[in-house]
Design a protein around this motif. Structure first.
Motif, short mmCIF file in Angstrom:
data_model
loop_
_atom_site.label_atom_id
_atom_site.label_comp_id
_atom_site.label_asym_id
_atom_site.label_seq_id
_atom_site.Cartn_x
_atom_site.Cartn_y
_atom_site.Cartn_z
N MET A 13 6.63 -11.65 3.05
CA MET A 13 5.75 -10.75 2.32
C MET A 13 6.04 -9.31 2.70
SD MET A 13 1.70 -11.20 1.80
CE MET A 13 0.83 -10.25 0.56
N ASP A 14 6.21 -8.42 1.69
CA ASP A 14 6.51 -7.01 1.92
C ASP A 14 5.23 -6.19 2.00
OD1 ASP A 14 9.20 -7.55 1.88
OD2 ASP A 14 9.32 -7.31 -0.31
N SER A 15 5.36 -4.96 2.48
CA SER A 15 4.22 -4.05 2.59
C SER A 15 3.75 -3.63 1.20
CB SER A 15 4.60 -2.81 3.39
OG SER A 15 4.94 -3.17 4.70
N PHE A 16 2.45 -3.35 1.10
CA PHE A 16 1.82 -2.87 -0.14
C PHE A 16 1.94 -1.34 -0.15
CE2 PHE A 16 -0.32 -2.37 -3.79
CZ PHE A 16 -1.70 -2.28 -3.81
N THR A 35 -6.51 3.85 1.72
CA THR A 35 -7.09 3.14 2.88
C THR A 35 -7.03 1.64 2.68
OG1 THR A 35 -8.57 5.01 3.24
CG2 THR A 35 -9.13 2.95 4.33
N LEU A 36 -7.32 1.17 1.44
CA LEU A 36 -7.22 -0.27 1.16
C LEU A 36 -5.79 -0.76 1.36
CD1 LEU A 36 -9.46 -0.54 -2.03
CD2 LEU A 36 -9.86 -1.66 0.17
N ALA A 37 -4.82 0.05 0.89
CA ALA A 37 -3.42 -0.33 1.11
C ALA A 37 -3.11 -0.40 2.60
CB ALA A 37 -2.50 0.66 0.41
N GLY A 38 -3.68 0.55 3.37
CA GLY A 38 -3.46 0.53 4.82
C GLY A 38 -4.04 -0.72 5.46
N TYR A 39 -5.24 -1.13 5.04
CA TYR A 39 -5.83 -2.37 5.57
C TYR A 39 -4.96 -3.58 5.23
CZ TYR A 39 -10.31 -0.56 7.21
OH TYR A 39 -11.29 0.07 7.93
N ILE A 40 -4.46 -3.63 3.98
CA ILE A 40 -3.61 -4.76 3.58
C ILE A 40 -2.37 -4.79 4.46
CG2 ILE A 40 -2.12 -5.59 1.72
CD1 ILE A 40 -4.27 -4.61 -0.24
N ASN A 41 -1.76 -3.64 4.71
CA ASN A 41 -0.57 -3.61 5.55
C ASN A 41 -0.89 -3.95 7.00
OD1 ASN A 41 1.15 -2.91 3.43
ND2 ASN A 41 0.66 -0.73 3.63
N ASP A 42 -2.13 -3.62 7.47
CA ASP A 42 -2.54 -4.04 8.82
C ASP A 42 -2.56 -5.56 8.91
OD1 ASP A 42 -4.96 -1.38 9.41
OD2 ASP A 42 -2.79 -1.48 9.64
N VAL A 43 -3.12 -6.23 7.85
CA VAL A 43 -3.14 -7.70 7.85
C VAL A 43 -1.72 -8.23 7.83
CG1 VAL A 43 -3.93 -9.73 6.63
CG2 VAL A 43 -5.37 -7.71 6.72
N LEU A 44 -0.84 -7.58 7.03
CA LEU A 44 0.56 -7.99 7.01
C LEU A 44 1.18 -7.89 8.40
CD1 LEU A 44 1.83 -6.36 3.70
CD2 LEU A 44 1.61 -8.80 4.17
N GLY A 45 0.85 -6.79 9.11
CA GLY A 45 1.37 -6.63 10.46
C GLY A 45 0.87 -7.72 11.39
N VAL A 56 -6.74 -11.83 12.87
CA VAL A 56 -6.37 -11.73 11.46
C VAL A 56 -7.62 -11.76 10.60
CG1 VAL A 56 -5.14 -12.84 9.56
CG2 VAL A 56 -4.09 -12.71 11.82
N GLU A 57 -8.53 -12.70 10.92
CA GLU A 57 -9.76 -12.82 10.14
C GLU A 57 -10.62 -11.56 10.28
OE1 GLU A 57 -10.21 -17.69 10.36
OE2 GLU A 57 -11.55 -16.40 11.51
N GLU A 58 -10.63 -10.99 11.47
CA GLU A 58 -11.42 -9.76 11.66
C GLU A 58 -10.87 -8.62 10.81
OE1 GLU A 58 -11.50 -8.48 15.66
OE2 GLU A 58 -12.68 -6.68 15.26
N THR A 59 -9.53 -8.49 10.73
CA THR A 59 -8.93 -7.46 9.89
C THR A 59 -9.21 -7.71 8.42
OG1 THR A 59 -7.15 -7.28 11.54
CG2 THR A 59 -6.78 -6.23 9.40
N LEU A 60 -9.16 -9.01 7.99
CA LEU A 60 -9.50 -9.35 6.61
C LEU A 60 -10.93 -8.97 6.29
CD1 LEU A 60 -7.76 -12.81 6.05
CD2 LEU A 60 -7.36 -10.73 4.75
N ASP A 61 -11.84 -9.25 7.23
CA ASP A 61 -13.26 -8.92 7.00
C ASP A 61 -13.43 -7.41 6.82
OD1 ASP A 61 -14.54 -11.51 9.23
OD2 ASP A 61 -13.96 -11.57 7.12
N ARG A 62 -12.74 -6.60 7.65
CA ARG A 62 -12.83 -5.15 7.49
C ARG A 62 -12.28 -4.72 6.13
NH1 ARG A 62 -10.77 -4.98 12.83
NH2 ARG A 62 -8.77 -4.21 12.05
N ALA A 115 -4.58 -17.52 4.81
CA ALA A 115 -4.78 -16.07 4.95
C ALA A 115 -3.73 -15.31 4.15
CB ALA A 115 -4.71 -15.68 6.42
N GLU A 116 -2.50 -15.81 4.18
CA GLU A 116 -1.46 -15.13 3.43
C GLU A 116 -1.68 -15.24 1.93
OE1 GLU A 116 2.48 -16.12 4.59
OE2 GLU A 116 3.39 -15.25 2.82
N GLN A 117 -2.11 -16.42 1.47
CA GLN A 117 -2.38 -16.59 0.04
C GLN A 117 -3.52 -15.68 -0.40
OE1 GLN A 117 -0.48 -18.21 -2.06
NE2 GLN A 117 0.86 -18.81 -0.35
N LEU A 118 -4.58 -15.58 0.43
CA LEU A 118 -5.68 -14.69 0.10
C LEU A 118 -5.18 -13.25 0.04
CD1 LEU A 118 -8.61 -13.92 -0.34
CD2 LEU A 118 -8.98 -14.05 2.13
#
Length: 656
Positions: A13-16, A35-45, A56-62, A115-118
């Motif tokens: 999966m590539d960065s958003f 900021t949303l793109a940054g959060y998505i890339n944090d989850v990717l990281g 991972v779940e905590e980052t998704l919740d944020r 998590a990745e599918q979500l």
């Protein structure tokens, strides 16, 4: 999530990345999209590393929480700008449907794949939503701000149509929503069933199975040399790092109680053995003698650092930690010990200590040398200061003495040169007055005796204007006598000012001294200043009159020089508390505070080069304060004139 799983997901999966297509022109909306793109890339990281599932779940919740807050901001912006209510309602429903479905998907997360599918769903939905509805919202807001009615802007947007690809993507997203909703319901049911099964399975697992499952993964792959013993002191784990470090393979060590053999020449308990034995405090103190301490991190664990001569070619320094292992019931089932080679650090510390000792010794030697040099310099500086002070005092005294001597000689010379001529002129003038009186009397008697004078005499009398001469000659003689008296007074004032015959301490009338000095410098004052006298009766003062006259002259000259064109100089005197005081106040240009602080310094002057020596006030200060024990004060402000005040004791203190 394991390391291998993290690497695999990082490759899938590539960065958003938000490019210019996603910009709406609304600063708040675009900023929150970034900021949303940054959060998505944090989850990717997180998915691309060994980050735990909980993290991972905590980052998704944020991410989800921020998305919901962003939706509220968009809805508030549409209402604030007056968008058509139909568009606002439809946009809001899309937000609510998204939040409901994503919340369900979040609850059904089982592993990293879910998590990745979500995350994929979030990325695709947000990209489509920004390109479709958010861009439509931005266009309508711009139209409304440009004056288009909200309903017309909404109709124009509907009539605008859209890209066929976007429309097909929207249909696909709607189908995906339905599939996601059905999947979410099924996953919720499966999740409840799995949770029940997992709880039953967790209760059934034994402490030994837990130990084997986790220790096998952690210990064997740990790069830190580690071994584990059970409650019977038998080695259960001897990882690859420990085998490589000690030179003893795991096959040789596991199952034995020879954990001591790589470290000690004879059998003795290791720190792990002491933990298994219990009563560790006394035993550790016996075997490690002050080199151990409790671990600040792990309860019941101990740490120590020792030198082991049997390891390596010349021995190694090891830092080792031993901690107890307990089952789910808290029963001690063994101990784990880790080793760390700190020889290089120890060698570096030893070299550093040696270097520090050498440096400290060099510093101490240099400090001692500098202290000696500083002491010498301080002594020399003190001596130079004393010598300079003496030179300055001597210089001031010489200057003062020379100036006073020159003035005294000048006054004495003038008095000498003028006094004798004035004496005989005054005497002759008196005689002349008498002679002229007699001649006029003779002429008067002759006129009375001979009423009828010859014509020649009458003509001579008329030519001489005898009547005018009889009236004018006495007036001329009186004026000449007055002039001679003024010359005599000037000579007397010069003599009083110079005090050639009064150079020692004596009682003097300083009001009279001030008047004498005023007469001496009157030629300097009369063209520029009106002199006002406010002199009070004062007692005689014990002083050196010539020196005080010098002070008066300096103050008067300074006052008149401070007046640019025409002004007033006020002279005041008074007494009290055993002292007399004099003030010389002018209406001149005044002085700033910075100049006032320096006026008594030798050679300081505000006059142009060649117009002043800068010694007048310095000498005056020395005379008043140092020689006569008085005070010398100044009060001034730019444009407000200056007042100098000197205070002198009536009687000098008796020394001894």
């Amino acid at each position: 999530m394991s390391d291998d799983e993290g690497v695999e997901k990082g490759q899938r999966m590539d960065s958003f990345v938000l490019d210019e297509r996603f910009l709406t022109g609304e600063l708040q909306v675009d900023g929150e999209h970034r900021t949303l793109a940054g959060y998505i890339n944090d989850v990717l990281g997180d998915l691309s590393t060994t980050t735990t599932r909980a993290q991972v779940e905590e980052t998704l919740d944020r991410l989800l929480a921020y998305a919901l807050a962003h939706f509220r901001h968009e809805e508030a912006l549409m209402r604030q700008c007056g968008c058509d209510e139909r568009f606002v309602a439809g946009h809001t429903r899309v937000h609510e449907d998204f939040a409901e479905q994503v919340t369900k998907m979040r609850k059904t997360l089982v592993g990293a794949d879910d998590a990745e599918q979500l995350l994929r769903f979030l990325t695709a939905w947000l990209a489509h939503h920004i390109l479709d509805l958010d861009q439509s919202m931005a266009r309508q807001i711009r139209a409304i701000r440009g004056g288009t009615p909200a309903a017309q802007a909404f109709r124009d947007e509907q009539a605008r149509g859209g890209d066929p690809t976007s429309l097909r993507l929207l249909d696909a997203m709607n189908s995906l929503y339905r599939l996601v909703a059905a999947r979410n319901d099924a996953l919720l049911g499966m999740n409840r069933k799995l949770e029940q099964e997992n709880a039953a399975r967790t209760e059934a697992l034994s402490a030994l199975h837990d130990m084997e499952r986790y220790l096998s993964q952690i210990i064997e792959g740990d790069p830190v040399p580690t071994f584990v013993i059970d409650a019977h002191h038998c080695i259960t784990h001897w990882n690859r790092a420990c085998a490589q470090f000690t030179g003893r393979p795991a096959a040789e060590m596991i199952g034995t109680d020879h954990q001591w053999s790589p470290f000690y020449p004879a059998a003795r308990p290791t720190m792990a053995d002491l933990i298994v034995n219990g009563g560790i405090e006394s035993q550790v103190a016996e075997y490690y003698r002050g080199t151990f301490r409790r671990s600040p991190i792990i309860d019941g664990a101990y740490e120590s650092e020792n030198f082991f001569p049997t390891i390596g070619g010349g021995g190694r320094w090891l830092y080792f930690t031993a901690a107890p292992l307990r089952d789910v019931n808290g029963t001690l089932i063994g101990a784990i010990e880790t080793l760390q080679d700190v020889t290089e650090r120890r060698d570096a510390e030893a070299a550093l200590r040696q270097h520090q000792e050498q440096l400290e010794q060099a510093i101490a030697e240099r400090t001692a040398e500098l202290a000696d040099a500083n002491a010498r310099l301080a002594r020399e500086h003190h001596e130079l200061q004393q010598l300079l002070h003496k030179v300055e005092q001597t210089q001031q005294q010489l200057l003062q003495s020379e100036k006073l001597a020159a003035i005294g000689q000048l006054a004495a010379g003038v008095a000498h040169e003028i006094n004798n001529p004035v004496g005989f002129v005054s005497s002759n003038l008196g005689t002349l007055k008498d002679y002229v009186g007699r001649l006029l009397d003779v002429i008067g008697a002759y006129e009375r005796a001979v009423p009828e004078m010859p014509d020649a005499v009458r003509a001579a009398r008329a030519d001489a204007d005898l009547d005018f001469l009889r009236d004018d000659i006495p007036a001329l003689l009186a004026e000449s006598a007055d002039g001679l008296q003024r010359v005599s007074r000037i000579v007397r004032d010069l003599k009083n000012f110079s005090r050639v015959d009064e150079a020692e301490w004596q009682s003097a009338d300083l009001n009279a001294a001030l008047e004498s000095t005023l007469n001496v410098v009157w030629n300097e004052l009369k063209y520029k200043a009106e002199v006002v006298r406010e002199l009070d009766g004062i007692p005689a003062v014990e002083c050196v009159p010539a020196q005080i006259n010098q002070v008066f002259m300096n103050l008067l000259i300074n006052a008149v020089q401070a007046i640019p064109e025409r002004g007033r100089i006020t002279l005041r005197s008074g007494s009290g508390d055993g002292c007399v005081w004099f003030e010389v106040a002018d209406t001149g240009c005044g002085m700033p505070e910075a100049v006032q602080k320096r006026i008594f310094e030798p050679f300081f002057t505000t006059k142009p080069v060649g117009k002043g020596t800068g010694l007048g006030l310095s000498i005056s200060y020395d005379i008043v304060v140092k020689k006569h024990g008085g005070r010398f004060d100044v009060s001034s402000a730019p444009g407000a004139g200056t007042t100098f005040r000197i205070t002198l004791p009536v009687a000098q203190a008796v020394e001894g």
